[in-house]
Design a protein around this motif. Structure first.
Motif, PDB file in Angstrom:
ATOM      1  N   MET A 172      42.137  44.226  42.873  1.00  0.00           N
ATOM      2  CA  MET A 172      42.699  43.589  41.711  1.00  0.00           C
ATOM      3  C   MET A 172      41.586  43.070  40.796  1.00  0.00           C
ATOM      4  O   MET A 172      41.693  43.165  39.583  1.00  0.00           O
ATOM      5  N   ALA A 173      40.526  42.518  41.380  1.00  0.00           N
ATOM      6  CA  ALA A 173      39.425  41.982  40.578  1.00  0.00           C
ATOM      7  C   ALA A 173      38.707  43.096  39.820  1.00  0.00           C
ATOM      8  O   ALA A 173      38.349  42.926  38.652  1.00  0.00           O
ATOM      9  N   ALA A 174      38.514  44.226  40.477  1.00  0.00           N
ATOM     10  CA  ALA A 174      37.857  45.346  39.794  1.00  0.00           C
ATOM     11  C   ALA A 174      38.716  45.854  38.645  1.00  0.00           C
ATOM     12  O   ALA A 174      38.194  46.179  37.564  1.00  0.00           O
ATOM     13  N   GLN A 175      40.019  45.902  38.848  1.00  0.00           N
ATOM     14  CA  GLN A 175      40.924  46.343  37.785  1.00  0.00           C
ATOM     15  C   GLN A 175      40.905  45.347  36.619  1.00  0.00           C
ATOM     16  O   GLN A 175      40.887  45.752  35.456  1.00  0.00           O
ATOM     17  N   ALA A 176      40.904  44.067  36.910  1.00  0.00           N
ATOM     18  CA  ALA A 176      40.837  43.044  35.860  1.00  0.00           C
ATOM     19  C   ALA A 176      39.519  43.148  35.102  1.00  0.00           C
ATOM     20  O   ALA A 176      39.492  43.044  33.869  1.00  0.00           O
ATOM     21  N   THR A 177      38.435  43.381  35.836  1.00  0.00           N
ATOM     22  CA  THR A 177      37.128  43.506  35.199  1.00  0.00           C
ATOM     23  C   THR A 177      37.058  44.765  34.351  1.00  0.00           C
ATOM     24  O   THR A 177      36.498  44.749  33.251  1.00  0.00           O
ATOM     25  N   LEU A 178      37.642  45.835  34.828  1.00  0.00           N
ATOM     26  CA  LEU A 178      37.661  47.076  34.046  1.00  0.00           C
ATOM     27  C   LEU A 178      38.457  46.888  32.759  1.00  0.00           C
ATOM     28  O   LEU A 178      38.054  47.359  31.688  1.00  0.00           O
ATOM     29  N   HIS A 179      39.571  46.155  32.855  1.00  0.00           N
ATOM     30  CA  HIS A 179      40.366  45.857  31.659  1.00  0.00           C
ATOM     31  C   HIS A 179      39.522  45.064  30.664  1.00  0.00           C
ATOM     32  O   HIS A 179      39.479  45.357  29.473  1.00  0.00           O
ATOM     33  N   ILE A 210      35.152  37.472  29.718  1.00  0.00           N
ATOM     34  CA  ILE A 210      34.438  38.010  28.559  1.00  0.00           C
ATOM     35  C   ILE A 210      33.114  37.282  28.373  1.00  0.00           C
ATOM     36  O   ILE A 210      32.084  37.906  28.102  1.00  0.00           O
ATOM     37  N   ALA A 211      33.121  35.962  28.523  1.00  0.00           N
ATOM     38  CA  ALA A 211      31.892  35.189  28.342  1.00  0.00           C
ATOM     39  C   ALA A 211      30.812  35.617  29.335  1.00  0.00           C
ATOM     40  O   ALA A 211      29.661  35.847  28.944  1.00  0.00           O
ATOM     41  N   VAL A 212      31.183  35.746  30.602  1.00  0.00           N
ATOM     42  CA  VAL A 212      30.212  36.182  31.611  1.00  0.00           C
ATOM     43  C   VAL A 212      29.717  37.584  31.283  1.00  0.00           C
ATOM     44  O   VAL A 212      28.512  37.866  31.312  1.00  0.00           O
ATOM     45  N   MET A 213      30.647  38.459  30.945  1.00  0.00           N
ATOM     46  CA  MET A 213      30.276  39.833  30.637  1.00  0.00           C
ATOM     47  C   MET A 213      29.317  39.890  29.446  1.00  0.00           C
ATOM     48  O   MET A 213      28.328  40.631  29.466  1.00  0.00           O
ATOM     49  N   GLU A 214      29.585  39.098  28.432  1.00  0.00           N
ATOM     50  CA  GLU A 214      28.731  39.113  27.245  1.00  0.00           C
ATOM     51  C   GLU A 214      27.355  38.513  27.506  1.00  0.00           C
ATOM     52  O   GLU A 214      26.353  39.010  26.996  1.00  0.00           O
ATOM     53  N   VAL A 215      27.292  37.453  28.298  1.00  0.00           N
ATOM     54  CA  VAL A 215      25.991  36.874  28.644  1.00  0.00           C
ATOM     55  C   VAL A 215      25.143  37.901  29.383  1.00  0.00           C
ATOM     56  O   VAL A 215      23.974  38.135  29.043  1.00  0.00           O
ATOM     57  N   ILE A 216      25.717  38.546  30.384  1.00  0.00           N
ATOM     58  CA  ILE A 216      24.978  39.521  31.180  1.00  0.00           C
ATOM     59  C   ILE A 216      24.615  40.736  30.332  1.00  0.00           C
ATOM     60  O   ILE A 216      23.456  41.172  30.304  1.00  0.00           O
ATOM     61  N   PHE A 232      29.633  44.721  34.410  1.00  0.00           N
ATOM     62  CA  PHE A 232      30.806  44.978  35.240  1.00  0.00           C
ATOM     63  C   PHE A 232      30.560  44.517  36.680  1.00  0.00           C
ATOM     64  O   PHE A 232      31.385  43.826  37.272  1.00  0.00           O
ATOM     65  N   VAL A 233      29.414  44.891  37.224  1.00  0.00           N
ATOM     66  CA  VAL A 233      29.084  44.545  38.609  1.00  0.00           C
ATOM     67  C   VAL A 233      28.993  43.027  38.795  1.00  0.00           C
ATOM     68  O   VAL A 233      29.486  42.487  39.791  1.00  0.00           O
ATOM     69  N   VAL A 234      28.394  42.336  37.844  1.00  0.00           N
ATOM     70  CA  VAL A 234      28.243  40.885  37.960  1.00  0.00           C
ATOM     71  C   VAL A 234      29.567  40.157  37.732  1.00  0.00           C
ATOM     72  O   VAL A 234      29.856  39.152  38.376  1.00  0.00           O
ATOM     73  N   THR A 235      30.397  40.669  36.816  1.00  0.00           N
ATOM     74  CA  THR A 235      31.635  39.980  36.451  1.00  0.00           C
ATOM     75  C   THR A 235      32.752  40.183  37.476  1.00  0.00           C
ATOM     76  O   THR A 235      33.629  39.321  37.610  1.00  0.00           O
ATOM     77  N   THR A 236      32.740  41.267  38.230  1.00  0.00           N
ATOM     78  CA  THR A 236      33.799  41.523  39.203  1.00  0.00           C
ATOM     79  C   THR A 236      33.957  40.392  40.215  1.00  0.00           C
ATOM     80  O   THR A 236      35.075  39.918  40.438  1.00  0.00           O
TER      81      THR A 236
END
Length: 139
Positions: free
Chosen positions: A1-8, A76-82, A115-119
């Motif tokens: 579920m987390a990977a799917q949420a992160t992919l979204h 989104i914030a984590v993804m954008e920082v990374i 993606f890897v860090v945010t999952t």
């Protein structure tokens, strides 16, 4: 579920991030302006994709926006920082032009690392009923 949420989340972020980088680079914006534009567009497209989905369940625009804020802001914030930290640390990536492999390669690499860090962040949030867990009542 987390990977799917992160992919979204990655889908919306990637659309905004790539669009911002392309516009900023093509327009000759300063690197910081390009990054700010990319971040703004990543949030806009990330929220828009979530809102589109939850509005199909019958939520009004304002309620859908609140759900999107609750579901996506941290991700989104984590993804954008990374994502942006990776791009900035790759030598020459921010100066690469649209026709250069370094532009596209560094962008793809930064999104993959994000993606890897945010999952795991999304996994932690979902396990506590936060983040994308708030969307499931609206599908």
């Amino acid at each position: 579920m987390a990977a799917q949420a992160t992919l979204h989340c990655l889908t919306g972020c990637a659309i905004g991030e790539v669009l911002g980088m392309v516009i900023g680079t093509a327009a000759g914006l300063h690197n910081s302006g390009t990054i700010v534009l990319s971040i703004i567009l990543a949030f806009i497209f990330g929220y828009a994709l979530t809102m589109r989905g939850v509005m199909k369940s019958g939520l009004a625009l304002g309620a859908a926006f609140k759900v999107a804020l609750a579901a996506d802001t941290v991700s989104i914030a984590v993804m954008e920082v990374i994502d942006n930290a990776v791009i900035v640390t790759i030598p020459g990536a921010m100066d690469a032009q649209l026709s250069q492999w370094q532009f596209w390669g560094s962008l793809a690499l930064s999104l993959a690392i994000a993606f890897v860090v945010t999952t795991p962040v999304n996994r932690w949030m979902i396990s506590r009923g936060l983040g994308h867990a708030v969307i499931h009542g609206h599908h």
